[in-house]
Design a protein around this motif. Structure first.
Motif, short mmCIF file in Angstrom:
data_model
loop_
_atom_site.label_atom_id
_atom_site.label_comp_id
_atom_site.label_asym_id
_atom_site.label_seq_id
_atom_site.Cartn_x
_atom_site.Cartn_y
_atom_site.Cartn_z
N PRO A 1 0.74 -1.24 0.11
CA PRO A 1 -0.05 0.09 -0.10
C PRO A 1 0.92 1.13 -0.12
N GLY A 2 0.56 2.32 -0.83
CA GLY A 2 1.30 3.50 -0.97
C GLY A 2 2.41 3.32 -1.79
N GLY A 3 3.09 2.02 -2.04
CA GLY A 3 4.29 1.90 -3.06
C GLY A 3 3.94 2.57 -4.36
N ARG A 4 2.96 2.60 -4.84
CA ARG A 4 2.83 3.18 -6.49
C ARG A 4 3.25 4.64 -6.52
N ARG A 5 3.31 5.29 -5.16
CA ARG A 5 3.41 6.72 -5.35
C ARG A 5 4.99 7.03 -5.63
N GLU A 6 5.82 6.14 -5.64
CA GLU A 6 7.29 6.23 -5.96
C GLU A 6 7.47 6.19 -7.32
N PHE A 7 6.69 5.82 -8.15
CA PHE A 7 6.82 5.67 -9.83
C PHE A 7 5.52 6.47 -10.43
N ASP A 8 6.36 7.68 -11.14
CA ASP A 8 5.41 8.50 -11.92
C ASP A 8 4.47 7.66 -12.76
N LEU A 9 4.73 6.68 -13.60
CA LEU A 9 3.92 6.06 -14.50
C LEU A 9 2.65 5.17 -13.38
N CYS A 10 3.00 4.94 -12.33
CA CYS A 10 2.19 4.07 -11.47
C CYS A 10 1.01 5.37 -10.91
N LYS A 11 1.70 6.34 -10.66
CA LYS A 11 0.73 7.54 -10.17
C LYS A 11 -0.41 7.83 -11.36
N LYS A 12 -0.01 7.70 -12.46
CA LYS A 12 -1.19 8.12 -13.49
C LYS A 12 -1.89 7.15 -13.91
N CYS A 13 -1.72 5.85 -13.32
CA CYS A 13 -2.28 4.61 -13.67
C CYS A 13 -3.74 4.83 -13.60
N TYR A 14 -4.46 4.57 -14.81
CA TYR A 14 -6.02 4.43 -14.83
C TYR A 14 -6.79 3.40 -14.21
N ILE A 15 -5.94 2.33 -14.25
CA ILE A 15 -6.53 0.83 -13.64
C ILE A 15 -7.07 1.14 -11.90
N PHE A 16 -5.97 1.98 -11.42
CA PHE A 16 -6.22 2.18 -10.09
C PHE A 16 -6.69 3.53 -9.58
N SER A 17 -7.44 4.02 -10.44
CA SER A 17 -7.95 5.32 -10.41
C SER A 17 -9.40 5.15 -9.72
N GLY A 18 -10.34 6.20 -9.83
CA GLY A 18 -11.63 5.89 -9.25
C GLY A 18 -12.29 5.07 -10.11
N PHE A 19 -12.21 4.79 -11.51
CA PHE A 19 -12.55 3.92 -12.21
C PHE A 19 -12.69 2.47 -11.76
N GLN A 20 -11.56 1.99 -11.11
CA GLN A 20 -11.31 0.69 -10.30
C GLN A 20 -12.36 0.85 -9.01
N ASP A 21 -12.40 1.97 -8.38
CA ASP A 21 -13.26 1.96 -7.15
C ASP A 21 -14.43 1.72 -7.63
N GLU A 22 -15.38 2.43 -8.79
CA GLU A 22 -16.55 1.97 -9.02
C GLU A 22 -16.70 0.60 -9.48
#
Length: 126
Positions: free
Chosen positions: A60-81
């Motif tokens: 948890p929180g590890g994706r913050r270390e990578f620019d590409l992961c920060k922009k990932c659409y798979i783990f945006s609000g879309f995935q929460d929905e």
């Protein structure tokens, strides 16, 4: 952003030129994992670099270390929905399973009332 990612554990993506990308979001191979024309797949998969990235993004929180992961659409609000919708579907399926078991009991289609076992199965599935 704090959700862990396991996408890269499911597959190894190799581009036409042999470059290995971390996941479906890494189409430009920005992580620089290697090229299958220069290294074996086992060397790339088991490399310190690959394992280090996986170690970070699967926490948890590890994706913050990578620019590409920060922009990932798979783990945006879309995935929460999507997850929320999936949970709604799971509750509905569980309800249908419970009702169909009760119906089968009432119609004499089954001779054991296993309402609890259906609920247990539904809980394990969903």
């Amino acid at each position: 952003m704090d959700q862990a990612c396991t996408m890269q554990l499911n597959a190894l993506l190799i581009r036409y030129d042999g470059e290995v990308s971390l996941c479906c979001q890494d189409d430009e191979c920005t992580f620089g994992l290697g090229n299958v024309f220069n290294k074996s797949i086992a060397e790339i998969w088991g490399s310190d670099k690959h394992r280090g990235i996986i170690d970070k993004v699967t926490k948890p929180g590890g994706r913050r270390e990578f620019d590409l992961c920060k922009k990932c659409y798979i783990f945006s609000g879309f995935q929460d929905e999507t997850l929320s919708f999936g949970k709604q579907v799971a509750r509905k399926v569980k309800s249908i399973l419970m009702k169909s078991n009760e119906f089968a009991w009432e119609k004499g289609l089954i001779n054991v009332r296993n309402k609890n076992s259906i609920a247990t199965i539904a809980e394990k599935i969903f």
